[in-house]
Design a protein around this motif. Structure first.
Motif, PDB file in Angstrom:
ATOM      1  N   PRO A 375       0.787  -1.169   0.117  1.00  0.00           N
ATOM      2  CA  PRO A 375       0.023  -0.117   0.026  1.00  0.00           C
ATOM      3  C   PRO A 375       0.879   1.244   0.019  1.00  0.00           C
ATOM      4  CG  PRO A 375      -0.825  -1.611   1.596  1.00  0.00           C
ATOM      5  CD  PRO A 375       0.633  -2.104   1.420  1.00  0.00           C
ATOM      6  N   SER A 376       1.989   1.140   0.629  1.00  0.00           N
ATOM      7  CA  SER A 376       3.000   2.324   0.720  1.00  0.00           C
ATOM      8  C   SER A 376       3.237   3.175  -0.637  1.00  0.00           C
ATOM      9  CB  SER A 376       4.184   2.191   1.384  1.00  0.00           C
ATOM     10  OG  SER A 376       4.826   1.338   0.736  1.00  0.00           O
ATOM     11  N   ILE A 377       3.243   2.335  -1.711  1.00  0.00           N
ATOM     12  CA  ILE A 377       3.615   2.772  -3.086  1.00  0.00           C
ATOM     13  C   ILE A 377       2.261   3.818  -3.480  1.00  0.00           C
ATOM     14  CG2 ILE A 377       2.852   0.647  -4.463  1.00  0.00           C
ATOM     15  CD1 ILE A 377       5.796   2.997  -4.760  1.00  0.00           C
ATOM     16  N   GLY A 378       0.983   3.317  -3.277  1.00  0.00           N
ATOM     17  CA  GLY A 378      -0.025   4.018  -3.651  1.00  0.00           C
ATOM     18  C   GLY A 378      -0.601   3.741  -5.166  1.00  0.00           C
ATOM     19  N   LEU A 379      -0.117   2.360  -5.607  1.00  0.00           N
ATOM     20  CA  LEU A 379      -0.443   2.102  -6.846  1.00  0.00           C
ATOM     21  C   LEU A 379      -2.274   1.992  -7.219  1.00  0.00           C
ATOM     22  CD1 LEU A 379       0.164   0.826  -9.636  1.00  0.00           C
ATOM     23  CD2 LEU A 379      -0.223  -1.472  -8.643  1.00  0.00           C
ATOM     24  N   ASP A 380      -2.417   2.590  -8.284  1.00  0.00           N
ATOM     25  CA  ASP A 380      -3.862   2.701  -8.481  1.00  0.00           C
ATOM     26  C   ASP A 380      -4.055   2.757 -10.140  1.00  0.00           C
ATOM     27  OD1 ASP A 380      -6.380   3.283  -8.859  1.00  0.00           O
ATOM     28  OD2 ASP A 380      -6.387   5.480  -8.458  1.00  0.00           O
ATOM     29  N   ILE A 381      -4.605   1.492 -10.484  1.00  0.00           N
ATOM     30  CA  ILE A 381      -4.994   1.407 -12.005  1.00  0.00           C
ATOM     31  C   ILE A 381      -6.072   2.117 -12.406  1.00  0.00           C
ATOM     32  CG2 ILE A 381      -5.073  -0.487 -13.866  1.00  0.00           C
ATOM     33  CD1 ILE A 381      -3.865  -2.492 -11.998  1.00  0.00           C
ATOM     34  N   SER A 382      -5.993   3.274 -12.943  1.00  0.00           N
ATOM     35  CA  SER A 382      -6.992   4.120 -12.967  1.00  0.00           C
ATOM     36  C   SER A 382      -7.616   3.776 -14.440  1.00  0.00           C
ATOM     37  CB  SER A 382      -6.462   5.555 -13.109  1.00  0.00           C
ATOM     38  OG  SER A 382      -5.731   6.000 -14.453  1.00  0.00           O
ATOM     39  N   ALA A 383      -8.951   4.319 -14.579  1.00  0.00           N
ATOM     40  CA  ALA A 383      -9.441   4.169 -15.773  1.00  0.00           C
ATOM     41  C   ALA A 383      -8.819   4.756 -16.989  1.00  0.00           C
ATOM     42  CB  ALA A 383     -11.007   4.879 -15.732  1.00  0.00           C
ATOM     43  N   ASP A 384      -8.056   5.978 -16.873  1.00  0.00           N
ATOM     44  CA  ASP A 384      -7.331   6.340 -17.932  1.00  0.00           C
ATOM     45  C   ASP A 384      -6.164   5.259 -18.151  1.00  0.00           C
ATOM     46  OD1 ASP A 384      -8.868   8.575 -18.152  1.00  0.00           O
ATOM     47  OD2 ASP A 384      -7.445   9.647 -17.072  1.00  0.00           O
ATOM     48  N   GLY A 385      -5.545   4.939 -17.171  1.00  0.00           N
ATOM     49  CA  GLY A 385      -4.503   4.049 -17.252  1.00  0.00           C
ATOM     50  C   GLY A 385      -4.977   2.565 -18.130  1.00  0.00           C
ATOM     51  N   LEU A 386      -6.328   2.228 -17.990  1.00  0.00           N
ATOM     52  CA  LEU A 386      -6.613   0.939 -18.488  1.00  0.00           C
ATOM     53  C   LEU A 386      -7.118   1.465 -19.714  1.00  0.00           C
ATOM     54  CD1 LEU A 386      -9.300  -0.196 -15.734  1.00  0.00           C
ATOM     55  CD2 LEU A 386      -7.184  -1.207 -16.543  1.00  0.00           C
ATOM     56  N   ARG A 387      -7.552   2.713 -20.278  1.00  0.00           N
ATOM     57  CA  ARG A 387      -8.044   2.972 -21.562  1.00  0.00           C
ATOM     58  C   ARG A 387      -6.607   2.946 -22.508  1.00  0.00           C
ATOM     59  NH1 ARG A 387     -11.417   6.378 -18.742  1.00  0.00           N
ATOM     60  NH2 ARG A 387     -13.600   5.697 -19.042  1.00  0.00           N
ATOM     61  N   ARG A 388      -5.314   3.566 -21.675  1.00  0.00           N
ATOM     62  CA  ARG A 388      -4.039   3.737 -22.527  1.00  0.00           C
ATOM     63  C   ARG A 388      -3.704   2.155 -22.595  1.00  0.00           C
ATOM     64  NH1 ARG A 388      -1.303   7.776 -22.659  1.00  0.00           N
ATOM     65  NH2 ARG A 388      -2.597   8.873 -21.036  1.00  0.00           N
ATOM     66  N   LEU A 389      -3.833   1.041 -21.902  1.00  0.00           N
ATOM     67  CA  LEU A 389      -3.485  -0.103 -22.075  1.00  0.00           C
ATOM     68  C   LEU A 389      -4.493  -0.578 -23.331  1.00  0.00           C
ATOM     69  CD1 LEU A 389      -3.289  -1.900 -18.523  1.00  0.00           C
ATOM     70  CD2 LEU A 389      -1.673  -1.576 -20.084  1.00  0.00           C
ATOM     71  N   ALA A 390      -5.658  -0.236 -23.432  1.00  0.00           N
ATOM     72  CA  ALA A 390      -6.500  -0.846 -24.510  1.00  0.00           C
ATOM     73  C   ALA A 390      -5.911  -0.180 -25.945  1.00  0.00           C
ATOM     74  CB  ALA A 390      -7.920  -0.372 -24.455  1.00  0.00           C
ATOM     75  N   ARG A 391      -5.243   0.979 -25.773  1.00  0.00           N
ATOM     76  CA  ARG A 391      -4.685   1.635 -26.973  1.00  0.00           C
ATOM     77  C   ARG A 391      -3.359   0.797 -27.508  1.00  0.00           C
ATOM     78  NH1 ARG A 391      -5.121   6.609 -24.259  1.00  0.00           N
ATOM     79  NH2 ARG A 391      -7.316   7.358 -24.521  1.00  0.00           N
ATOM     80  N   MET A 392      -2.799   0.348 -26.402  1.00  0.00           N
ATOM     81  CA  MET A 392      -1.325  -0.518 -26.618  1.00  0.00           C
ATOM     82  C   MET A 392      -2.011  -1.817 -27.541  1.00  0.00           C
ATOM     83  SD  MET A 392       0.620  -0.085 -23.229  1.00  0.00           S
ATOM     84  CE  MET A 392       0.916   1.550 -22.303  1.00  0.00           C
TER      85      MET A 392
END
Length: 739
Positions: A375-392
């Motif tokens: 938790p200390s890293i604060g990772l958050d797979i955001s909606a924008d991040g997911l859309r970016r993966l979709a473009r990849m």
């Protein structure tokens, strides 16, 4: 294969987290070593907050080992240098065409601390005048080149420095030919020194994603991290060429205090997030399935998706909180399972860009590595991040394809239907609807609006049994099931419906409304089809409100598990024999494909053992002919078969009626005409018409037609009443005598 090595000790100052990036052919799987300085007290992360105070003044260099397997490097070498016909490259350009030196069919491999390339060599040296050539030298054999790999000055590309060139005979024996070697050496060195592997575009995709995933780092921290990203020195190992992706990172910002519960807005964002995650996986499965014609690889993609959906079902049972996100872990684990299949598909597609998969696989593995830090890293797979993966995955079209819909997805449906070759329908289980007493018959719509009471059971249960048997017959008509297992499959369908719903599709809610039977995990209807697991494969609206559709869906899924998993994995060869196939198929139906052997596993959970034991008890009762024992879970006390005894001659017949049993002047409704008897039977089952519909064969020249007829009416007025109710089938009122 893509694998994330999870540390078994706590992360401390100077600890190295391994995550490997290996290439095989056209594929990559990432291996990330993150050296992280953690001197902060860890606490639960704030699920929704995008900002936190910056507290760190220390930096740590992160080394991400990157392994490039030799088949990948060879493919890149061919794509860059050997572009002429026959995987060749001409080294000597002679306007007179009297001389040529041609290299072909290169093979790249390690040699101590260097890389070695062996290629076929064809050489002809001559002189020409007045259009004639005099050949001075003609030779065929092999040429070897060894050199040192290096990181280019730009820090994002790999290169090759040739140091030694030699000749071999066609049998591999060293050859001394100074004249030929002198002619070839300079051009060979120049050629191979041009070979580079540019990773800048792929590294840029990782750079682009990281800010979306680390919201607690300030813009300055993120930019500082990205500015330092580069490739390290190269190392030649027996398995691969290795390097490091290096960057400098600040220690994580102080996590905010956890909230006790998520707000409604946060819950809505969380739901959007997991739906997008599921949509990204679906996009990947469809995209890569379209890239291969190998059914085994398409099956593997489908298996990963279905298995991941079962795990998503389980992950969504618990409400999200600020201390962890089971759905995020589910998404990362699903990608780890998906990546090896995608890499294999890439091997079957030599025309694809070799580094095509690096972006999405490297990015998701980087997310997994960050997730390991806690938790200390604060990772958050955001909606924008997911859309970016979709473009990849699928370029700019990715965004448009991330639709979370309840409707049937034709591409997913095609994957499911194509998972096994369809064959001629088996003959042994075609239900004869004429066996059912017309006195017990209800209208077909009654099953779609019937929450049975105890006193209804003698009438209700035989009709459901008829529907289930017709669904089993319909499913078997589409797949190639060994006739030896047809009876087992019929029992499997009946028992599964008993186990899942007590043969109910509808119940009365607390506010006295008729609603589909639904579980807390999203299972619905007679066969308790999970809407999240089978989203896109079946219409959720029809699963809820059409008992016949739900019944056939459940039978299809069971048959798929029986054929693709239970039989293929040899469950019938385990102690217990063929009946294990039913037990294994139900374990997978209940828990997912990975649970195919749960029924016999000593490591199964207490819950799994309890569920499988209950199924087995019911199956034995169905096998003994006591199908009506299902009544006991509805408050009844019936026993015996749910249908009249089926003789072997009856079993081989489809639902059929004859005009001899009807007065010629009586009327009936013709709902359809089919060239195949099984098609007519399937129509009846699909539309839940079992109670009053039959198949009537009618000769037509040298062939025959199979009519689906419905009901028997003394007057045309009576027939017209049902005709209006069944208008969607465009019924035709006919006299029995005319048939």
């Amino acid at each position: 294969m893509l694998s994330l090595t999870r540390p078994v000790v706590p992360v401390r100052k100077g600890f190295v987290l391994p995550l490997f990036l290996s290439w095989s052919g056209q594929f990559c799987a990432v291996s990330l070593f993150i050296v992280w300085q953690l001197g902060l007290e860890t606490s639960a992360e704030d699920f929704a907050s995008p900002v936190a105070a910056e507290v760190s003044t220390k930096t740590t260099e992160v080394a991400v080992p990157l392994r490039l397997d030799y088949p990948l490097l060879q493919q890149l070498l061919v794509a860059e240098l050997f572009t002429q016909p026959g995987v060749s490259r001409e080294l000597l350009s002679d306007p007179s065409a009297c001389s040529e030196i041609v290299l072909s069919e290169p093979v790249l491999s390690p040699r101590d601390t260097q890389l070695e390339v062996l290629a076929d060599l064809r050489a002809k040296i001559g002189v020409g005048a007045n259009g004639a050539c005099a050949t001075l030298l003609s030779w065929e054999g092999r040429i070897g080149v060894a050199g040192i790999p290096e990181t280019m000055s730009n820090g994002t590309s790999l290169g090759f420095v040739p140091e030694h060139v030699w000749l071999l005979s066609s049998t591999g024996v060293p050859v001394s030919n100074d004249r030929l070697l002198q002619l070839a050496q300079s051009s060979v060195r120049s050629m191979f020194s041009q070979f580079t592997v540019d990773l800048a575009p792929q590294l840029q995709s990782v750079k682009t994603l990281l800010p979306e995933a680390l919201p607690r780092h300030s813009r300055g921290q993120i930019q500082a991290l990205l500015d330092t990203l580069r490739l390290g020195d190269l190392r030649v190992t027996p398995e691969s060429l290795e390097t490091d992706i290096l960057f400098v990172v600040d220690a994580a910002s102080e996590p905010l205090q956890a909230e006790l519960a998520l707000s409604n807005a946060e819950l809505a964002r969380w739901e959007e997030r997991w739906q997008l995650m599921d949509s990204v996986l679906v996009l990947a499965v469809k995209h890569y399935a379209a890239a291969t014609q190998l059914q085994v690889l398409r099956d593997a993609l489908l298996d990963v998706l279905i298995e991941s959906r079962y795990r998503l079902r389980d992950a969504l049972v618990e409400a999200p909180d600020a201390e962890g996100d089971a759905v995020r872990a589910w998404f990362l684990q699903s990608w780890q399972a998906l990546a090896p299949v995608i890499r294999r598909i890439g091997l079957e597609q030599p025309g694809q860009e070799p580094l095509l998969l690096f972006s999405v696989v490297a990015s998701t593995d980087a997310l997994a590595a960050l997730d390991e830090l806690g938790p200390s890293i604060g990772l958050d797979i955001s909606a924008d991040g997911l859309r970016r993966l979709a473009r990849m995955i699928n370029g700019d079209a990715g965004d448009a394809l991330l639709q979370y819909s309840d409707e049937v997805d034709p591409e997913l449906r095609s994957l499911l239907e194509g998972s096994l070759e369809a064959a001629s329908p088996p003959s042994a289980w075609r239900l004869d609807f004429s066996l059912f007493s017309k006195a017990m018959a209800a209208t077909p719509d009654s099953l779609n609006s019937w929450a049975p009471k105890r006193e209804d059971l003698p009438e209700y249960l035989p009709q459901v049994a008829a529907l289930l048997e017709a669904s089993a017959s319909t499913a078997m008509a589409k797949k190639n099931l060994d006739p030896a297992y047809e009876e087992l499959f019929r029992r499997l369908v009946l028992t599964t419906a008993w186990q899942e719903s007590c043969w109910r599709h509808y119940v009365v809610s607390d506010d006295r409304k008729l609603v589909p039977l639904r579980s807390g995990t999203g299972d619905v209807g007679l066969m308790q089809i999970n809407e999240r697991v089978w989203r896109g494969f079946y219409s959720q609206q029809q699963l809820r409100w059409d008992i016949g559709y739900n019944s056939i869906a459940g039978a299809e899924v069971l048959l798929d598990y029986l054929l693709k998993y239970a039989i293929r994995k040899g469950e019938h060869k385990q102690p217990g024999g063929a009946v294990n196939l039913a037990r294994a198929s139900y374990s997978a139906y209940n828990g997912g494909p990975s649970k195919i052997s749960r029924y016999r596993s000593s490591k199964a959970s207490a819950y799994g053992k309890k569920v499988d034991a209950a199924f087995w008890e019911k199956y034995q009762q169905v096998a003994a002919g006591d199908e009506l024992a299902v009544s006991r879970c509805l408050g009844g006390d019936l026993s015996g078969p749910a249908v009249a005894s089926r003789s072997s001659s009856q079993q081989t017949r489809a639902p059929r009626g004859g005009t001899a049993s009807q007065a010629p002047e009586y009327f009936t409704l013709q709902l359809g005409a089919f060239s195949a008897e099984e098609s007519a039977a399937s129509f009846i089952a699909t539309n839940a018409l079992a109670a009053k519909a039959r198949v009537q064969r009618r000769s037509k020249g040298d062939t025959g037609q199979y009519l689906v007829i419905y009901g028997s009416y003394a007057t045309r007025a009576q027939a017209d009443q049902d005709k209006e109710r069944l208008a969607k089938f465009q019924p035709w009122v006919r006299r029995f005598g005319d048939l």
